[in-house]
Design a protein around this motif. Sequence first.
Motif, mmCIF file in Angstrom:
data_model
loop_
_atom_site.group_PDB
_atom_site.id
_atom_site.type_symbol
_atom_site.label_atom_id
_atom_site.label_comp_id
_atom_site.label_asym_id
_atom_site.label_seq_id
_atom_site.Cartn_x
_atom_site.Cartn_y
_atom_site.Cartn_z
ATOM 1 N N VAL A 36 49.221 8.546 0.608
ATOM 2 C CA VAL A 36 48.543 7.713 -0.378
ATOM 3 C C VAL A 36 47.509 6.865 0.356
ATOM 4 C CG1 VAL A 36 48.869 5.844 -2.036
ATOM 5 C CG2 VAL A 36 50.577 7.645 -1.839
ATOM 6 N N PRO A 37 46.266 6.815 -0.116
ATOM 7 C CA PRO A 37 45.254 6.001 0.567
ATOM 8 C C PRO A 37 45.670 4.529 0.613
ATOM 9 C CG PRO A 37 44.266 7.305 -1.195
ATOM 10 C CD PRO A 37 45.750 7.463 -1.298
ATOM 11 N N VAL A 38 45.283 3.856 1.678
ATOM 12 C CA VAL A 38 45.580 2.432 1.824
ATOM 13 C C VAL A 38 44.666 1.654 0.895
ATOM 14 C CG1 VAL A 38 45.597 0.489 3.422
ATOM 15 C CG2 VAL A 38 46.278 2.747 4.215
ATOM 16 N N MET A 39 45.244 0.712 0.176
ATOM 17 C CA MET A 39 44.479 -0.157 -0.709
ATOM 18 C C MET A 39 44.666 -1.595 -0.229
ATOM 19 S SD MET A 39 43.090 1.925 -2.861
ATOM 20 C CE MET A 39 42.515 0.880 -4.190
ATOM 21 N N PHE A 40 43.597 -2.365 -0.297
ATOM 22 C CA PHE A 40 43.619 -3.759 0.141
ATOM 23 C C PHE A 40 43.412 -4.668 -1.057
ATOM 24 C CE2 PHE A 40 42.243 -1.263 3.747
ATOM 25 C CZ PHE A 40 43.021 -1.770 4.779
ATOM 26 N N ARG A 41 44.211 -5.719 -1.146
ATOM 27 C CA ARG A 41 44.040 -6.712 -2.209
ATOM 28 C C ARG A 41 42.993 -7.716 -1.751
ATOM 29 N NH1 ARG A 41 50.162 -7.440 -2.501
ATOM 30 N NH2 ARG A 41 50.742 -5.554 -3.602
ATOM 31 N N ALA A 42 42.092 -8.041 -2.654
ATOM 32 C CA ALA A 42 41.024 -8.988 -2.322
ATOM 33 C C ALA A 42 40.672 -9.799 -3.561
ATOM 34 C CB ALA A 42 39.794 -8.232 -1.810
ATOM 35 N N GLY A 43 39.895 -10.833 -3.350
ATOM 36 C CA GLY A 43 39.442 -11.675 -4.447
ATOM 37 C C GLY A 43 37.992 -12.070 -4.252
ATOM 38 N N CYS A 44 37.329 -12.310 -5.358
ATOM 39 C CA CYS A 44 35.925 -12.711 -5.327
ATOM 40 C C CYS A 44 35.837 -14.222 -5.531
ATOM 41 C CB CYS A 44 35.153 -11.986 -6.423
ATOM 42 S SG CYS A 44 33.419 -12.504 -6.538
ATOM 43 N N PRO A 45 35.165 -14.935 -4.628
ATOM 44 C CA PRO A 45 35.013 -16.379 -4.807
ATOM 45 C C PRO A 45 34.037 -16.749 -5.927
ATOM 46 C CG PRO A 45 33.856 -15.650 -2.830
ATOM 47 C CD PRO A 45 34.589 -14.459 -3.373
ATOM 48 N N SER A 66 35.219 -16.278 16.322
ATOM 49 C CA SER A 66 35.752 -16.265 14.954
ATOM 50 C C SER A 66 34.632 -16.420 13.917
ATOM 51 C CB SER A 66 36.791 -17.369 14.778
ATOM 52 O OG SER A 66 36.224 -18.636 15.026
ATOM 53 N N ARG A 67 33.524 -17.069 14.307
ATOM 54 C CA ARG A 67 32.397 -17.228 13.376
ATOM 55 C C ARG A 67 31.657 -15.925 13.123
ATOM 56 N NH1 ARG A 67 28.530 -22.045 14.218
ATOM 57 N NH2 ARG A 67 27.430 -20.263 15.062
ATOM 58 N N THR A 68 31.743 -15.002 14.073
ATOM 59 C CA THR A 68 31.012 -13.738 13.925
ATOM 60 C C THR A 68 31.932 -12.545 13.651
ATOM 61 O OG1 THR A 68 31.023 -13.423 16.330
ATOM 62 C CG2 THR A 68 29.080 -14.511 15.357
ATOM 63 N N THR A 69 33.170 -12.809 13.295
ATOM 64 C CA THR A 69 34.107 -11.749 12.918
ATOM 65 C C THR A 69 34.431 -11.938 11.446
ATOM 66 O OG1 THR A 69 35.010 -11.637 15.152
ATOM 67 C CG2 THR A 69 36.362 -10.721 13.393
ATOM 68 N N PHE A 70 34.087 -10.940 10.643
ATOM 69 C CA PHE A 70 34.251 -11.062 9.197
ATOM 70 C C PHE A 70 34.374 -9.683 8.559
ATOM 71 C CE2 PHE A 70 29.781 -10.743 10.200
ATOM 72 C CZ PHE A 70 29.304 -9.810 9.292
ATOM 73 N N TYR A 71 34.845 -9.674 7.308
ATOM 74 C CA TYR A 71 34.826 -8.447 6.513
ATOM 75 C C TYR A 71 33.985 -8.710 5.278
ATOM 76 C CZ TYR A 71 38.590 -10.461 3.594
ATOM 77 O OH TYR A 71 39.348 -11.259 2.779
ATOM 78 N N SER A 72 33.461 -7.647 4.722
ATOM 79 C CA SER A 72 32.603 -7.806 3.547
ATOM 80 C C SER A 72 32.837 -6.661 2.568
ATOM 81 C CB SER A 72 31.135 -7.875 3.959
ATOM 82 O OG SER A 72 30.752 -6.678 4.590
ATOM 83 N N GLU A 77 33.793 -6.406 -9.964
ATOM 84 C CA GLU A 77 33.733 -7.021 -11.292
ATOM 85 C C GLU A 77 32.386 -7.673 -11.590
ATOM 86 O OE1 GLU A 77 37.191 -9.388 -12.143
ATOM 87 O OE2 GLU A 77 38.538 -7.801 -11.453
ATOM 88 N N CYS A 78 31.816 -8.380 -10.602
ATOM 89 C CA CYS A 78 30.547 -9.085 -10.874
ATOM 90 C C CYS A 78 29.392 -8.594 -10.006
ATOM 91 C CB CYS A 78 30.733 -10.595 -10.717
ATOM 92 S SG CYS A 78 30.923 -11.155 -9.012
ATOM 93 N N GLY A 79 29.671 -7.765 -9.012
ATOM 94 C CA GLY A 79 28.620 -7.221 -8.164
ATOM 95 C C GLY A 79 28.165 -8.133 -7.035
ATOM 96 N N ALA A 80 28.844 -9.269 -6.839
ATOM 97 C CA ALA A 80 28.452 -10.197 -5.778
ATOM 98 C C ALA A 80 28.784 -9.611 -4.404
ATOM 99 C CB ALA A 80 29.185 -11.530 -5.948
ATOM 100 N N ALA A 81 27.923 -9.892 -3.434
ATOM 101 C CA ALA A 81 28.198 -9.527 -2.044
ATOM 102 C C ALA A 81 29.124 -10.601 -1.482
ATOM 103 C CB ALA A 81 26.908 -9.466 -1.249
ATOM 104 N N VAL A 82 30.298 -10.191 -1.022
ATOM 105 C CA VAL A 82 31.305 -11.131 -0.541
ATOM 106 C C VAL A 82 31.483 -10.940 0.960
ATOM 107 C CG1 VAL A 82 33.709 -11.886 -0.744
ATOM 108 C CG2 VAL A 82 32.486 -11.078 -2.767
ATOM 109 N N ARG A 83 31.511 -12.054 1.688
ATOM 110 C CA ARG A 83 31.741 -12.035 3.131
ATOM 111 C C ARG A 83 32.794 -13.089 3.432
ATOM 112 N NH1 ARG A 83 27.185 -12.755 7.857
ATOM 113 N NH2 ARG A 83 28.567 -13.723 9.362
#
Length: 108
Positions: A36-45, A66-72, A77-83
């Motif tokens: 089964v593919p891995v799924m990640f739970r996330a939220g949009c701010p 830590s300032r330059t390590t991030f996921y995006s 739902e709203c199309g916002a770019a989240v980082r």
Amino acid sequence: MSATSYEGARDLSESPGPGAGGMTVAAAFAGMRRAVPVMFRAGCPDCRGRFELAASALRLAIGGSSRTTFYSFTCPECGAAVRKPAGERVVELLTGGGVRTLRLHSTA
């Protein structure tokens, strides 16, 4: 950020039995279940939506701090770019789940 677990994982350290040299592909994979593919739970701010994303929907950038390590990702739902910042545990979960990773190098 959390990841769901794999289903149908097999122990690949098992040594082949006698006569394994003549084994067919069908016999080698007999009894294996599809993973089964891995799924990640996330939220949009922005819209406060909560959802699950496949590894292919996420990107991980690992920098020298830590300032330059991030996921995006893009909010489905709203199309916002989240980082969002990614600590050691999040990096471990994302890389283990197959998220594409970009290693950022310092120019100094």
